[in-house]
Scaffold this active site. Structure first.
Site, PDB file in Angstrom:
ATOM      1  N   ASP A  63       0.832  -1.203   0.000  1.00  0.00           N
ATOM      2  CA  ASP A  63       0.000   0.000   0.000  1.00  0.00           C
ATOM      3  C   ASP A  63       0.868   1.255   0.000  1.00  0.00           C
ATOM      4  O   ASP A  63       1.938   1.244   0.598  1.00  0.00           O
ATOM      5  CB  ASP A  63      -0.808   0.047   1.306  1.00  0.00           C
ATOM      6  CG  ASP A  63      -2.255  -0.336   1.127  1.00  0.00           C
ATOM      7  OD1 ASP A  63      -2.630  -0.732   0.019  1.00  0.00           O
ATOM      8  OD2 ASP A  63      -3.004  -0.240   2.110  1.00  0.00           O
ATOM      9  N   PHE A  76       7.918   2.909  -0.133  1.00  0.00           N
ATOM     10  CA  PHE A  76       8.810   3.169   1.008  1.00  0.00           C
ATOM     11  C   PHE A  76       9.293   4.611   1.108  1.00  0.00           C
ATOM     12  O   PHE A  76       9.871   5.003   2.122  1.00  0.00           O
ATOM     13  CB  PHE A  76      10.017   2.212   1.017  1.00  0.00           C
ATOM     14  CG  PHE A  76       9.646   0.781   1.239  1.00  0.00           C
ATOM     15  CD1 PHE A  76       9.288   0.319   2.499  1.00  0.00           C
ATOM     16  CD2 PHE A  76       9.616  -0.126   0.174  1.00  0.00           C
ATOM     17  CE1 PHE A  76       8.922  -1.005   2.698  1.00  0.00           C
ATOM     18  CE2 PHE A  76       9.245  -1.450   0.370  1.00  0.00           C
ATOM     19  CZ  PHE A  76       8.895  -1.894   1.636  1.00  0.00           C
ATOM     20  N   HIS A 185       9.918  -8.552   5.646  1.00  0.00           N
ATOM     21  CA  HIS A 185       9.607  -7.151   5.388  1.00  0.00           C
ATOM     22  C   HIS A 185      10.398  -6.272   6.358  1.00  0.00           C
ATOM     23  O   HIS A 185      10.656  -6.678   7.489  1.00  0.00           O
ATOM     24  CB  HIS A 185       8.099  -6.940   5.584  1.00  0.00           C
ATOM     25  CG  HIS A 185       7.596  -5.638   5.045  1.00  0.00           C
ATOM     26  ND1 HIS A 185       7.648  -4.467   5.777  1.00  0.00           N
ATOM     27  CD2 HIS A 185       7.026  -5.314   3.867  1.00  0.00           C
ATOM     28  CE1 HIS A 185       7.137  -3.491   5.061  1.00  0.00           C
ATOM     29  NE2 HIS A 185       6.756  -3.962   3.891  1.00  0.00           N
TER      30      HIS A 185
END
Length: 223
Positions: A63, A76, A185
């Site tokens: 997202d 990011f 992640h």
């Protein structure tokens, strides 16, 4: 999408498919009722800043950031003047551990995008303060096609798949020609479970050099 980008001929057939007008209508209706990020002019920033012909590395996000002023179309990344979110701070921590590159005073990754790093989210819009609110509406169909298009390039590309959602895209990539670097992640919830110490930046450059391609300059302008 602006005509200046060389992605247009690569992705043009997507705009004629039934999901595309439905997706755009959904986003338009969301913008009419709610605050939606990023602003319209930044939705395709990843494709505008990194031409198809220039892609060396793909970093996949999920997202866009859903806080005010954060998202600007690159996964990011945040604009200068916006504090770096925790995941990005962890990316910078690994960058320093891997290559000795000290984090800049900002969180803007446009230098990477211009150096051939496609900073692609799998969903390109989000409602303010509502994570995953635009998932499953059609963006993934489009961004999967972006991934397939990059995977069709004859020259080596390195795909960085951070976290479970990104790793699901592995099946779209021809691993006989391209390199995949997988890890946890960089989120604070998972970074200590395999992101820290994964050395993705040096790994990407080693794979590019081995294929006769120029490595990526991961240095970001300090301010």
């Amino acid at each position: 999408m602006a005509p200046k980008t060389d992605w247009n001929p690569v992705l043009r057939t997507e705009f004629a498919k039934p999901y595309w007008p439905e997706l755009q209508q959904f986003v338009d209706e969301e913008r009419a009722r709610h605050q939606v990020f990023p602003p319209p002019e930044d939705v395709f920033a990843a494709l505008h800043l990194t031409p198809y012909a220039a892609v060396k590395v793909v970093i996949l996000g999920q997202d866009p950031y859903h806080g005010p002023g954060q998202a600007h179309g690159l996964c990011f990344s945040v604009r200068r003047g916006v504090p770096a979110p925790p995941s990005l701070r962890n990316v910078f921590q690994e960058l320093e551990a891997d290559l000795g590159i000290v984090a800049p005073s900002h969180g803007c990754l446009e230098d990477w995008a211009r150096a051939g790093v496609l900073l692609l989210n799998t969903s390109l819009t989000v409602r303010a303060h509502a994570a995953a609110s635009h998932q499953g509406k059609g963006w993934e169909t489009f961004t999967d096609e972006v991934i397939r298009a990059v995977a069709a390039k004859p020259e080596r590309v390195v795909f960085m798949l951070w976290g479970a959602a990104a790793r699901k895209k592995r099946s779209l990539i021809d691993t006989s020609r391209h390199t995949i670097i997988e890890s946890a992640h960089p989120s604070p919830l998972s970074a200590h479970n395999g992101f820290f110490g994964s050395r993705p930046f040096s790994g990407a450059n080693e794979a590019l050099v081995a294929a006769g391609r120029e490595p990526v300059d991961w240095q970001l302008s300090p301010r």
